[in-house]
Design a protein around this motif. Structure first.
Motif, PDB file in Angstrom:
ATOM      1  N   MET A  17       0.819  -1.207   0.000  1.00 28.44           N
ATOM      2  CA  MET A  17       0.000   0.000   0.000  1.00 28.44           C
ATOM      3  C   MET A  17       0.856   1.261   0.000  1.00 28.44           C
ATOM      4  N   GLY A  18       1.939   1.241   0.758  1.00 30.29           N
ATOM      5  CA  GLY A  18       2.771   2.429   0.892  1.00 30.29           C
ATOM      6  C   GLY A  18       3.598   2.720  -0.356  1.00 30.29           C
ATOM      7  N   GLU A  19       3.732   3.990  -0.664  1.00 32.53           N
ATOM      8  CA  GLU A  19       4.590   4.430  -1.766  1.00 32.53           C
ATOM      9  C   GLU A  19       5.896   4.930  -1.161  1.00 32.53           C
ATOM     10  N   TRP A  20       6.731   3.963  -0.753  1.00 29.95           N
ATOM     11  CA  TRP A  20       7.933   4.278   0.025  1.00 29.95           C
ATOM     12  C   TRP A  20       9.002   4.982  -0.800  1.00 29.95           C
ATOM     13  N   ARG A  21       8.977   4.793  -2.111  1.00 35.22           N
ATOM     14  CA  ARG A  21       9.974   5.459  -2.955  1.00 35.22           C
ATOM     15  C   ARG A  21       9.824   6.975  -2.938  1.00 35.22           C
ATOM     16  N   GLU A  22       8.615   7.439  -2.595  1.00 33.43           N
ATOM     17  CA  GLU A  22       8.401   8.888  -2.552  1.00 33.43           C
ATOM     18  C   GLU A  22       9.259   9.542  -1.483  1.00 33.43           C
ATOM     19  N   PHE A  23       9.557   8.836  -0.393  1.00 30.73           N
ATOM     20  CA  PHE A  23      10.431   9.393   0.628  1.00 30.73           C
ATOM     21  C   PHE A  23      11.848   9.583   0.082  1.00 30.73           C
ATOM     22  N   VAL A  24      12.296   8.644  -0.738  1.00 29.20           N
ATOM     23  CA  VAL A  24      13.630   8.753  -1.340  1.00 29.20           C
ATOM     24  C   VAL A  24      13.673   9.894  -2.347  1.00 29.20           C
ATOM     25  N   ARG A  25      12.546  10.090  -3.066  1.00 27.84           N
ATOM     26  CA  ARG A  25      12.495  11.109  -4.116  1.00 27.84           C
ATOM     27  C   ARG A  25      12.190  12.507  -3.574  1.00 27.84           C
ATOM     28  N   LEU A  26      12.008  12.635  -2.277  1.00 30.55           N
ATOM     29  CA  LEU A  26      11.616  13.933  -1.714  1.00 30.55           C
ATOM     30  C   LEU A  26      12.614  15.038  -2.042  1.00 30.55           C
ATOM     31  N   ARG A  27      13.890  14.696  -2.071  1.00 30.19           N
ATOM     32  CA  ARG A  27      14.902  15.733  -2.309  1.00 30.19           C
ATOM     33  C   ARG A  27      14.808  16.337  -3.708  1.00 30.19           C
ATOM     34  N   THR A  28      14.087  15.651  -4.621  1.00 30.50           N
ATOM     35  CA  THR A  28      13.932  16.183  -5.974  1.00 30.50           C
ATOM     36  C   THR A  28      12.766  17.163  -6.074  1.00 30.50           C
ATOM     37  N   PHE A  29      11.960  17.276  -4.998  1.00 32.79           N
ATOM     38  CA  PHE A  29      10.807  18.170  -5.018  1.00 32.79           C
ATOM     39  C   PHE A  29      11.103  19.449  -4.243  1.00 32.79           C
ATOM     40  N   ARG A  30      10.242  20.423  -4.428  1.00 28.29           N
ATOM     41  CA  ARG A  30      10.403  21.693  -3.728  1.00 28.29           C
ATOM     42  C   ARG A  30       9.977  21.551  -2.277  1.00 28.29           C
ATOM     43  N   MET A  31      10.394  22.515  -1.448  1.00 27.11           N
ATOM     44  CA  MET A  31      10.174  22.440  -0.012  1.00 27.11           C
ATOM     45  C   MET A  31       8.694  22.345   0.387  1.00 27.11           C
ATOM     46  N   PRO A  32       7.771  23.097  -0.234  1.00 21.55           N
ATOM     47  CA  PRO A  32       6.363  22.961   0.164  1.00 21.55           C
ATOM     48  C   PRO A  32       5.824  21.546  -0.014  1.00 21.55           C
ATOM     49  N   TYR A  33       6.228  20.871  -1.108  1.00 28.00           N
ATOM     50  CA  TYR A  33       5.779  19.497  -1.335  1.00 28.00           C
ATOM     51  C   TYR A  33       6.323  18.578  -0.238  1.00 28.00           C
ATOM     52  N   ARG A  34       7.605  18.738   0.100  1.00 27.58           N
ATOM     53  CA  ARG A  34       8.197  17.904   1.143  1.00 27.58           C
ATOM     54  C   ARG A  34       7.483  18.101   2.482  1.00 27.58           C
ATOM     55  N   ILE A  35       7.263  19.378   2.836  1.00 30.36           N
ATOM     56  CA  ILE A  35       6.624  19.666   4.121  1.00 30.36           C
ATOM     57  C   ILE A  35       5.218  19.084   4.152  1.00 30.36           C
ATOM     58  N   SER A  36       4.478  19.258   3.070  1.00 29.31           N
ATOM     59  CA  SER A  36       3.094  18.772   3.017  1.00 29.31           C
ATOM     60  C   SER A  36       3.046  17.258   3.183  1.00 29.31           C
ATOM     61  N   LEU A  37       3.875  16.527   2.434  1.00 34.90           N
ATOM     62  CA  LEU A  37       3.853  15.062   2.493  1.00 34.90           C
ATOM     63  C   LEU A  37       4.262  14.565   3.882  1.00 34.90           C
ATOM     64  N   LEU A  38       5.371  15.096   4.402  1.00 37.64           N
ATOM     65  CA  LEU A  38       5.855  14.635   5.702  1.00 37.64           C
ATOM     66  C   LEU A  38       4.900  15.033   6.824  1.00 37.64           C
ATOM     67  N   LEU A  39       4.305  16.219   6.707  1.00 36.83           N
ATOM     68  CA  LEU A  39       3.368  16.679   7.733  1.00 36.83           C
ATOM     69  C   LEU A  39       2.154  15.760   7.803  1.00 36.83           C
ATOM     70  N   VAL A  40       1.587  15.439   6.647  1.00 33.12           N
ATOM     71  CA  VAL A  40       0.418  14.550   6.624  1.00 33.12           C
ATOM     72  C   VAL A  40       0.795  13.158   7.109  1.00 33.12           C
ATOM     73  N   PHE A  41       1.959  12.672   6.720  1.00 30.54           N
ATOM     74  CA  PHE A  41       2.415  11.343   7.138  1.00 30.54           C
ATOM     75  C   PHE A  41       2.550  11.268   8.660  1.00 30.54           C
ATOM     76  N   VAL A  42       3.242  12.240   9.248  1.00 36.39           N
ATOM     77  CA  VAL A  42       3.471  12.229  10.700  1.00 36.39           C
ATOM     78  C   VAL A  42       2.155  12.383  11.452  1.00 36.39           C
ATOM     79  N   LEU A  43       1.288  13.305  11.000  1.00 35.75           N
ATOM     80  CA  LEU A  43       0.012  13.510  11.676  1.00 35.75           C
ATOM     81  C   LEU A  43      -0.881  12.275  11.568  1.00 35.75           C
ATOM     82  N   THR A  44      -0.835  11.591  10.420  1.00 37.71           N
ATOM     83  CA  THR A  44      -1.629  10.375  10.261  1.00 37.71           C
ATOM     84  C   THR A  44      -1.200   9.312  11.248  1.00 37.71           C
TER      85      THR A  44
END
Length: 559
Positions: free
Chosen positions: A384-411
């Motif tokens: 179910m998890g899309e774990w590769r997205e964590f590895v690819r985070l450095r290729t995205f801009r900071m707002p995308y990283r914050i949004s994904l990690l924020l939702v993940f941690v809060l979940t």
């Protein structure tokens, strides 16, 4: 001219010209999907704090209704892993009766979404939010299965809150059961190896390597069923002391589900509104994402609003038979497609096959070991998890990283409802900031051929004049020209009510100084809004120009 209706199931469209060959393929696909759905339905129910028959009845009733009224040709509905965390929390706080009411309420919400044609709005939820809570749910599913995976002895219910759950599991770790862990590891190994071997059926003989190619008929058997049968036989033969469906739930009743009426009350409905909304939104996202995946595989286009109607109707019915929330499921839908399913008939056959299993073979389910079901859910959580997205985070801009990690941690740590709300709010805030930064008011020089330009200020407006970008008017108020103000609206794509109020303030300030405002290049939406609010009338028809070429005459008239 084709007439579209609000209720248009795919089944009704596809029945015209439905052939015997297609029916045979649908029956074969439906039977295969039922084999996949059988262990998953029981595992999802048990992980949600419900008896296994709740998952089976949901797969039967909701699966049949979703296929009957679906807006997709091949969508398979039933209980889903994404609901486990939410359902468990609702059952713990409000009991099974509260879950039935919340499921019914979510069905009403889904039905209203479809009736009001809101299916397209679900697509606007940011990808970072979806990936964040999907990965978070996967982690929580894996955590919830540690108890049965290791055979831990925990008195009472396992808490749903993250820190309390981790503390409880850690304290119970010394009570681990070696037999249960052996069954779990064996089941997980069988699933993983079986999946790896089954992939060889698509390879040529010289590409298969050490593992042999597999015949098509054997490849139809899912690894979860193989693991379930092997684990059940192992526990029965060796008489290992592990929890089974029979020891914990007393088995599965052999027969049709009883009709149950959820307890309706204003106080209960008020308290369950947010959980029901979470179920509805998550169900809509899951089902429509699944339908999009299916469309890409069969080159078809689903009706998102009809799909929401089907999901809503199914979730309004299943609570009356002790079921749990249902939605479209990607794993079962993909299995349906790969095995030749090409119409909703396959999904209906899958539901009827599960009903036959309950009526005939229900007593055998009592021997199924719970560690085997926990291993199946561990495998589901990993996929179910899309774990590769964590590895690819450095290729995205900071707002995308914050949004994904924020939702993940809060979940994981707080709550799925809070995570989705905060994630969407953060994404909207970033979107507003970016759009407002793209909205500009740049001063430009008028062409040389336009005479009498002394005392005239000209601005080119770009973007959207909305509540997030109204401050761009400030420069025009602070530095007023002596003769006239020229506004080029040709690059303005949208104006909202807050933007219109700012333009109204600008107009009033210039009228007080008897300085005319000239506008040109208005597009359709800005023109309609300013016409409807009377702004253009107050501006004066003579000051509304079609293009920059009319400026010369108008400025000459002002002289």
């Amino acid at each position: 001219m084709k007439v579209t209706t609000r209720f248009n199931p795919k089944l009704f469209e596809l029945m015209r010209g439905y052939s015997r060959e297609r029916f045979i393929k649908d029956v074969g696909a439906g039977l295969t999907v039922s084999v996949v759905a059988l262990p998953l339905a029981m595992a999802f129910a048990i992980a949600s704090g419900l008896p296994p028959q709740s998952g089976l009845f949901t797969a039967i009733i909701a699966g049949f209704l979703i296929s009957l009224f679906s807006g997709s040709r091949v969508q398979i509905g039933g209980p889903a892993g994404a609901f486990i965390v939410i359902v468990y929390g609702i059952v713990e706080q409000y009991g099974v009766g509260g879950l039935l009411l919340a499921t019914f309420m979510s069905g009403v919400m889904l039905w209203l979404m479809g009736f009001l044609r809101m299916g397209v709005l679900i697509k606007f939820i940011p990808v970072s939010v979806i990936i964040g809570f999907t990965n978070g749910i996967a982690v929580l599913i894996a955590l919830s299965q540690i108890k049965d995976f290791f055979g831990l002895q925990i008195e009472g219910k396992v808490p749903a809150e993250f820190f309390a759950l981790v503390k409880t599991l850690w304290q119970a770790l010394p009570t681990w059961n070696g037999a249960a862990l052996a069954v779990s590891l064996l089941s997980l190994a069988i699933i993983v190896i079986w999946q790896a071997v089954m992939k060889r059926k698509v390879l040529l003989p010289d590409e298969a390597g050490l593992l042999p190619r597999v015949s098509g008929s054997l490849a139809l058997i899912p690894g979860s069923i193989v693991a379930l049968v092997a684990a059940t036989l192992l526990v029965a033969v060796l008489q290992w002391d592990v929890d089974t469906i029979g020891s914990r739930f007393g088995g599965i009743p052999q027969g049709l589900p009883e009709f149950t009426v959820p307890a309706f009350g204003w106080a209960e409905m008020k308290g369950l509104f947010l959980p029901a909304m979470t179920l509805a939104v998550l169900g809509a996202i899951e089902s429509l994402l699944c339908a999009r995946v299916a469309d890409s595989m069969i080159r078809d286009k689903h009706d998102s609003n009809q799909e929401l109607l089907a999901q809503g109707f199914a979730n309004m019915v299943v609570p009356f038979f002790g079921g749990m929330p249902a939605t479209g499921t990607i794993a079962r839908t993909v299995t349906n497609i790969k095995n030749g399913g090409n119409s909703p008939v396959a999904g209906m056959v899958h539901a009827l096959a599960l009903l036959l299993v309950v009526l005939v073979a229900a007593p055998l389910a009592q021997y199924i070991p719970l560690p085997a079901l926990s291993a199946i859910l561990m495998f589901v959580a990993w996929n179910m998890g899309e774990w590769r997205e964590f590895v690819r985070l450095r290729t995205f801009r900071m707002p995308y990283r914050i949004s994904l990690l924020l939702v993940f941690v809060l979940t994981v740590v707080v709550d799925l409802t809070v995570a989705v709300e905060v994630g969407i709010f953060f994404a909207c805030f970033i979107f507003i900031y970016r759009i407002s930064s793209l909205t500009t008011a740049e001063r430009f020089a008028l062409p040389q051929e336009i005479l009498a330009t002394n005392g005239v200020a000209a601005y080119k407006l770009t973007g959207a004049i909305f509540f997030g970008a109204v401050k761009l008017i400030d420069d025009m108020l602070a530095d007023m020209p002596a003769k006239a103000l020229v506004l080029d609206f040709s690059s303005v794509i949208y104006i909202d009510s807050s933007g219109e109020e700012s333009l109204e303030e600008l107009l009033e300030a210039y009228h007080e100084k008897n300085i005319p405002v000239l506008v040109y290049g208005l597009r359709q939406q800005p023109w309609d809004l300013l016409q409807r609010t009377g702004w253009l009338k107050r501006l004066g028809q003579e000051n509304v120009l079609q293009h920059a070429g009319e400026l010369e005459n108008r400025l000459a008239a002002l002289d």
